[in-house]
Design a protein around this motif. Structure first.
Motif, PDB file in Angstrom:
ATOM      1  N   TYR A 101       0.829  -1.207   0.000  1.00  0.00           N
ATOM      2  CA  TYR A 101       0.000   0.000   0.000  1.00  0.00           C
ATOM      3  C   TYR A 101       0.865   1.259   0.000  1.00  0.00           C
ATOM      4  O   TYR A 101       1.899   1.336   0.666  1.00  0.00           O
ATOM      5  N   THR A 106      -0.302   2.591  -9.011  1.00  0.00           N
ATOM      6  CA  THR A 106      -1.257   3.044 -10.021  1.00  0.00           C
ATOM      7  C   THR A 106      -0.705   4.227 -10.808  1.00  0.00           C
ATOM      8  O   THR A 106      -0.779   4.260 -12.046  1.00  0.00           O
ATOM      9  N   ASP A 129      -6.323  -4.299  -9.530  1.00  0.00           N
ATOM     10  CA  ASP A 129      -6.374  -4.045  -8.091  1.00  0.00           C
ATOM     11  C   ASP A 129      -7.839  -4.060  -7.672  1.00  0.00           C
ATOM     12  O   ASP A 129      -8.555  -3.062  -7.781  1.00  0.00           O
ATOM     13  N   ASP A 131      -8.776  -4.701  -4.596  1.00  0.00           N
ATOM     14  CA  ASP A 131      -8.783  -4.496  -3.147  1.00  0.00           C
ATOM     15  C   ASP A 131      -9.072  -3.047  -2.776  1.00  0.00           C
ATOM     16  O   ASP A 131      -9.758  -2.783  -1.797  1.00  0.00           O
ATOM     17  N   ARG A 132      -8.549  -2.121  -3.565  1.00  0.00           N
ATOM     18  CA  ARG A 132      -8.726  -0.687  -3.265  1.00  0.00           C
ATOM     19  C   ARG A 132      -9.857  -0.129  -4.117  1.00  0.00           C
ATOM     20  O   ARG A 132      -9.765  -0.126  -5.350  1.00  0.00           O
ATOM     21  N   PRO A 133     -10.952   0.338  -3.522  1.00  0.00           N
ATOM     22  CA  PRO A 133     -12.145   0.771  -4.250  1.00  0.00           C
ATOM     23  C   PRO A 133     -11.884   1.815  -5.336  1.00  0.00           C
ATOM     24  O   PRO A 133     -12.491   1.765  -6.408  1.00  0.00           O
ATOM     25  N   ALA A 135      -9.150   2.372  -7.044  1.00  0.00           N
ATOM     26  CA  ALA A 135      -8.069   2.051  -7.983  1.00  0.00           C
ATOM     27  C   ALA A 135      -8.552   2.014  -9.425  1.00  0.00           C
ATOM     28  O   ALA A 135      -7.860   2.495 -10.340  1.00  0.00           O
ATOM     29  N   GLN A 138      -9.260   5.565 -10.748  1.00  0.00           N
ATOM     30  CA  GLN A 138      -7.999   6.317 -10.813  1.00  0.00           C
ATOM     31  C   GLN A 138      -7.192   5.915 -12.034  1.00  0.00           C
ATOM     32  O   GLN A 138      -6.695   6.777 -12.778  1.00  0.00           O
ATOM     33  N   ALA A 180      -2.997  -5.327  -6.786  1.00  0.00           N
ATOM     34  CA  ALA A 180      -3.361  -4.810  -5.463  1.00  0.00           C
ATOM     35  C   ALA A 180      -2.160  -4.798  -4.520  1.00  0.00           C
ATOM     36  O   ALA A 180      -1.182  -5.520  -4.728  1.00  0.00           O
ATOM     37  N   ARG A 182      -0.971  -4.527  -0.124  1.00  0.00           N
ATOM     38  CA  ARG A 182      -1.377  -4.889   1.234  1.00  0.00           C
ATOM     39  C   ARG A 182      -0.453  -4.129   2.191  1.00  0.00           C
ATOM     40  O   ARG A 182       0.511  -3.489   1.781  1.00  0.00           O
ATOM     41  N   ASP A 183      -0.758  -4.215   3.460  1.00  0.00           N
ATOM     42  CA  ASP A 183       0.151  -3.623   4.450  1.00  0.00           C
ATOM     43  C   ASP A 183       1.452  -4.399   4.530  1.00  0.00           C
ATOM     44  O   ASP A 183       2.491  -3.866   4.909  1.00  0.00           O
TER      45      ASP A 183
END
Length: 362
Positions: A101, A106, A129, A131-133, A135, A138, A180, A182-183
């Motif tokens: 993240y 992107t 991706d 996972d990120r709404p 993305a 964008q 996607a 992740r942390d």
């Protein structure tokens, strides 16, 4: 990134003599500067010993002063520390971008598309991706801005399915997949990336990392390399991080070559990583190659200039190009007189005069 080293070298260059005391002070300054840039302490210690030994024990070449000899030693040592310039081919191929993240994947997808488009290839991006709404939207907007083909499926949850469908429908020379984050690199992300990789069969698998993570880049590069077998690293946010040098050096230690670096927020702010260029800037040498590249980006026909057909409208167009894209400041930095010897507001002053000319012409 290494601005403090540049200051230390300028301080050394201003000394009247390059004796043992001056060399020792320079070595200590560089030690401090590299540690503040988050370079591994053991590497810093080895580099310091090498500089000290060569500067004080080696015979000075007849065509150099001792001061020039010391600067040449530092140039070579820093160049070795930062690695070699990678080979980046301009050819049709598929690219997978991965990372955690906040790395800037992107935006980097758009910058890569813009890079290859400017070199004559048709580019496309796939929004994988899920996972990120934000993305999907964008990347879609970015693709429009850089004139790249876009493919995405907002309702599909399986990234590899999106990639499969995108490959079937796109007709681009260079296809870039934004995956996607992740942390951390958990098992879910590893599985997701492997599935995308199997479907895409990418020639290039780039790990995107921000320069502000410093030495942590080493562990991150090693982890992603074990999972995805990355072919290189794209380092972002180097324009705003004091730890960028540490991150670049850390990547070199892992064997994962840095291929591209992000130097700003604009789509054109992506360049092939060139250690020689950075060392030249640190030492205070002009980067004429980059200067010529900036000039070539301007829409000017040399034949018209030679034939005397350069009109007032052409002149106005050139002024608009250098002022609206921030090119003026970039050009100033590459001039042989060196940005460090010019007033900080010189580019602003020059742009101000250019805008005055525009008002007069209008």
């Amino acid at each position: 990134m290494f601005d403090k080293i540049k200051d230390s070298i300028q301080k050394f260059s201003g000394r009247s003599v390059a004796d043992e005391e001056a060399v020792e002070e320079l070595v200590k300054d560089i030690q401090r500067d590299l540690i503040q840039a988050d370079v591994d302490i053991e590497l810093v210690s080895d580099l310091s010993d090498d500089i000290r030994e060569k500067a004080l024990d080696e015979e000075v070449p007849s065509d150099l002063t001792r001061k020039e000899h010391v600067l040449e030693i530092i140039y070579k040592e820093l160049e070795d520390l930062l690695g070699e310039k990678p080979e980046v081919e301009v050819r049709p191929h598929n690219i997978l971008l991965c990372g955690l993240y906040g790395a800037g994947k992107t935006t980097t997808a758009g910058k890569l598309a813009d890079y290859y488009r400017k070199r004559g290839l048709k580019t496309g991006v796939i929004a994988a991706d899920t996972d990120r709404p934000a993305a999907h939207e964008q990347l879609k907007q970015i693709a429009e801005d850089v004139e790249a083909e876009f493919y995405g499926e907002k309702e599909t949850e399986d990234p590899s399915t999106i990639v499969e469908n995108g490959l079937e429908q796109m007709e681009a020379d260079v296809i870039i997949v934004d995956s996607a984050g992740r942390d951390s690199l958990d098992e879910d992300l590893k599985k997701e990336l492997r599935n995308i990789k199997k479907m895409l069969q990418p020639e290039e698998k780039y790990l995107v990392m921000p320069g502000d993570i410093g030495q942590s880049a080493k562990e991150q590069a090693q982890n992603f390399n074990e999972s995805v077998d990355i072919s290189g690293v794209i380092m972002t946010k180097l324009d705003s991080s004091a730890k960028g040098g540490g991150a670049l050096v850390a990547c070199r230690q892992t064997g994962a070559p840095v291929k591209f670096i992000g130097t700003g927020e604009e789509m054109g702010d992506l360049e092939v990583y060139d250690p020689v260029k950075y060392v030249s800037e640190i030492i205070g040498q002009p980067d004429l190659e980059s200067l010529l590249e900036k000039v070539e980006q301007m829409d000017t026909d040399p034949e018209e200039l030679l034939e005397g057909e350069f009109t007032l409208e052409d002149f106005q167009q050139q002024i608009e190009q250098v002022t609206e894209t921030g090119m003026m400041e970039d050009l100033m930095k590459q001039l042989p007189i060196g940005g460090g010897q010019m007033p900080d507001n010189l580019s602003d002053m020059t742009e101000g005069k250019a805008k005055t000319y525009q008002v007069i012409m209008n």
